[in-house]
Every structure is written in C-alpha cells, then in structure tokens.
Design an enzyme around this catalytic site. Structure first.
Site, mmCIF file in Angstrom:
data_model
loop_
_atom_site.group_PDB
_atom_site.id
_atom_site.type_symbol
_atom_site.label_atom_id
_atom_site.label_comp_id
_atom_site.label_asym_id
_atom_site.label_seq_id
_atom_site.Cartn_x
_atom_site.Cartn_y
_atom_site.Cartn_z
ATOM 1 N N GLU A 133 -2.549 12.026 0.896
ATOM 2 C CA GLU A 133 -2.063 13.191 -0.114
ATOM 3 C C GLU A 133 -2.563 14.590 0.319
ATOM 4 O OE1 GLU A 133 -2.462 11.346 -3.758
ATOM 5 O OE2 GLU A 133 0.046 10.886 -3.682
ATOM 6 N N GLY A 177 6.342 7.306 -8.006
ATOM 7 C CA GLY A 177 7.540 6.067 -7.927
ATOM 8 C C GLY A 177 8.722 6.936 -8.765
ATOM 9 N N MET A 222 -0.021 7.925 -11.048
ATOM 10 C CA MET A 222 -1.309 7.134 -11.892
ATOM 11 C C MET A 222 -2.321 8.401 -12.058
ATOM 12 S SD MET A 222 -1.611 3.778 -9.555
ATOM 13 C CE MET A 222 -3.013 3.056 -10.428
ATOM 14 N N GLU A 223 -1.986 9.548 -11.910
ATOM 15 C CA GLU A 223 -3.064 10.695 -12.273
ATOM 16 C C GLU A 223 -2.594 11.916 -12.990
ATOM 17 O OE1 GLU A 223 -2.155 9.794 -8.846
ATOM 18 O OE2 GLU A 223 -3.768 7.995 -8.602
ATOM 19 N N ASP A 270 8.722 5.793 -3.532
ATOM 20 C CA ASP A 270 9.366 4.207 -3.852
ATOM 21 C C ASP A 270 10.049 4.488 -4.954
ATOM 22 O OD1 ASP A 270 6.182 4.353 -4.767
ATOM 23 O OD2 ASP A 270 7.441 3.087 -6.044
HETATM 24 N N1 LIG Z 1 5.281 2.640 -8.129
HETATM 25 C C1 LIG Z 1 4.189 3.357 -8.071
HETATM 26 N N2 LIG Z 1 3.321 3.181 -9.247
HETATM 27 C C2 LIG Z 1 2.352 4.159 -9.684
HETATM 28 N N3 LIG Z 1 2.025 5.144 -8.823
HETATM 29 C C3 LIG Z 1 2.958 5.444 -7.799
HETATM 30 C C4 LIG Z 1 2.612 6.604 -6.922
HETATM 31 C C5 LIG Z 1 1.796 7.620 -6.857
HETATM 32 N N4 LIG Z 1 0.213 7.243 -6.373
HETATM 33 C C6 LIG Z 1 0.278 6.529 -5.373
HETATM 34 C C7 LIG Z 1 -1.090 5.664 -5.438
HETATM 35 C C8 LIG Z 1 -0.889 4.288 -5.705
HETATM 36 C C9 LIG Z 1 -1.708 3.265 -5.840
HETATM 37 S S1 LIG Z 1 -1.814 1.873 -4.942
HETATM 38 C C10 LIG Z 1 -1.873 2.344 -3.375
HETATM 39 C C11 LIG Z 1 -2.273 1.359 -2.333
HETATM 40 O O1 LIG Z 1 -3.417 1.601 -1.790
HETATM 41 C C12 LIG Z 1 -3.769 0.924 -0.639
HETATM 42 C C13 LIG Z 1 -5.331 0.724 -0.182
HETATM 43 O O2 LIG Z 1 -5.346 -0.441 -0.349
HETATM 44 C C14 LIG Z 1 -1.669 6.074 -6.931
HETATM 45 O O3 LIG Z 1 -2.579 7.224 -6.553
HETATM 46 C C15 LIG Z 1 -0.435 6.622 -7.442
HETATM 47 C C16 LIG Z 1 3.588 6.253 -5.984
HETATM 48 N N5 LIG Z 1 4.331 5.087 -6.272
HETATM 49 C C17 LIG Z 1 3.842 4.514 -7.296
#
Ligand SMILES: Nc1ncnc2c(CN3C[C@H](CCSCCOCCO)[C@@H](O)C3)c[nH]c12
Length: 229
Positions: A13, A79, A173-174, A197
C-alpha cells in the site's frame, strides 16, 4: 508548517507512494521503518503499520507523538460492501467504526465501549480537498462509512452483519483505530481506500489479484491530494 503523515497497513500500500519520492531517510523505531521525505517544501513521514488495529494504532501514535506529524492521511485497499463499489473504486471515509468491538453482553451497542463512541468522524476540510481533486481529475469517488475489525472478512454472513449493524459501505482492518488515535490527539486525518474484493467467499482470490492495482489507484489519488495541501 504542516508535517504530513502518510500511512498504509501493508508494504504494497505504500510502495506506489514511495515511488513518487527521492532522497528518502529511513528511521527505524519500535520494530518498524519510517520513511522521511521532503516534497515541494512539505515534510512527510511515510510508513506501513503491518496488518490490524494494534499495529495501526502504534504507527499512527508514533507518527504524531514521535515524528510530530500534525496531519495524517491513510491510503490502502478495502473490502466492498455497498454494491455500488466495484473492484478498483475509491471510497473516502466520512466516519469509521470497529465491527468486532463487542460488549453487547452488558446491553451496549456493537462497536461501543464506555468512554468511546461507535463512530469517529474524519476531518471535513480534508475530505473537501479530496472531493475537489476528484472533480478536477474526473475521478469517481464515494464518501461513506468504513468498518474496521481484526479479521479478513471472506463470508457473506460476516459481511451482512457488518452492513446491517453499522450501515457500512466498506470494511478493512486499520482505519477505525487510526481514527481513534487522531481524534484523541486532535490531529486532522483522512482515510482513503480502493476496493480490492467484496469481502465474500471469493475475497481471498480477488484480494491477491487486485491488491497491487487497487493500492495504486488509492496511492495515485492520494498524491494528487497531497499536492493540494
Ligand atoms: N475482505 C477484507 N477484509 C478485511 N480487510 C480487507 C482489506 C484491507 N486490508 C488488506 C489487508 C488484508 C489482511 S490479509 C492480507 C493477506 O496477507 C498475505 C500475506 O500472507 C489488511 O491490512 C486489511 C481488503 N479486503 C479486506
């Protein structure tokens, strides 16, 4: 003189943000790296927190308390909940909540604890700059509610709970933890996300496929906003 904090959660990001800057000074602190740059006379500190509310709170508080930033901008992916939001689309948070904060056993609403509030509002003057930039660049962007929790949401059941309970338009998540920190420390802040997504059973696949391109959408828009500050 403004000192700007620009934050993301994942390296992917902030990568598209760092690409715009030269002469970067790296400061290591509290198991993290803080990238200091000067951009058109503006002192900026850039960092990714790592995933989740705790890491995001630590980084936001550090950028304000240790690096003396007086404005905080967040750029990243999310998301989508609102069906209007397609993958790649931009959402500016007008308010944020914590969908996994739950002491409903004691009669309190979801997202509430004593001394807190369910929704934290972002700074309108920063949103106004962003909307002006979007109009000038013919960018489609919506303003809406973002729900934050310490889980990657990948089921319509959890997504529907969040939509029903908070009327949220997107989830991540932040953001809400950054909001609580900035609100408590009285620092203007702005949360921008691009959809990666739809937080449903395909979320994991879509996230992997669209993280990079959606993170770039958000970063490119954020840089245009920074130029107006
Ligand atoms: N559906 C969803 N649910 C919750 N959050 C999000 C977000 C936003 N960000 C992306 C990231 C996802 C955490 S797992 C990443 C995979 O890691 C890969 C390394 O193993 C976390 O920092 C929150 C996008 N789609 C989401």
């Amino acid at each position: 003189m403004t000192k700007l904090a620009i934050m993301g959660a994942m390296e992917e990001e902030i990568e598209p943000l760092l690409a715009h800057f030269e002469n970067v000074n790296i400061v290591e602190f509290a198991n993290n790296k803080y990238y200091e740059v000067n951009y058109n006379g503006l002192d900026i500190v850039i960092a990714y927190s790592k995933i989740g509310k705790v890491f995001a709170s630590l980084t936001a508080a550090t950028m304000i308390e240790k690096f003396a930033c007086d404005t905080l901008l967040f750029s990243g992916v999310a998301g989508g909940i609102n069906p209007e939001l397609k993958i790649g689309d931009l959402i500016i948070a007008d308010k944020l909540c914590q969908h996994d904060l739950d002491i409903t056993a004691f009669g309190h609403p979801n997202g509430y604890v004593p001394g807190g509030k369910v929704f934290v509002e972002t700074t309108k003057s920063l949103r106004d700059v962003a909307i002006k930039v979007a109009n000038e660049n013919n960018l489609k962007v919506i303003e809406g509610t973002i729900a934050t929790g310490d889980q990657f949401v990948h089921s319509t059941e959890r997504k529907d709970f969040i939509q029903t309970t908070f009327k949220a338009d997107a989830l991540e998540m932040e953001g809400a933890s950054v909001a609580v920190v900035c609100d408590a420390l009285n620092v203007p802040f702005f949360i921008l996300r691009a959809i990666s997504d739809s937080a449903d059973m395909d979320a994991g696949f879509d996230f992997d496929e669209f993280l990079k391109s959606s993170a770039k959408n958000s970063a490119d828009y954020l840089i245009k906003i920074v130029k107006e500050l």
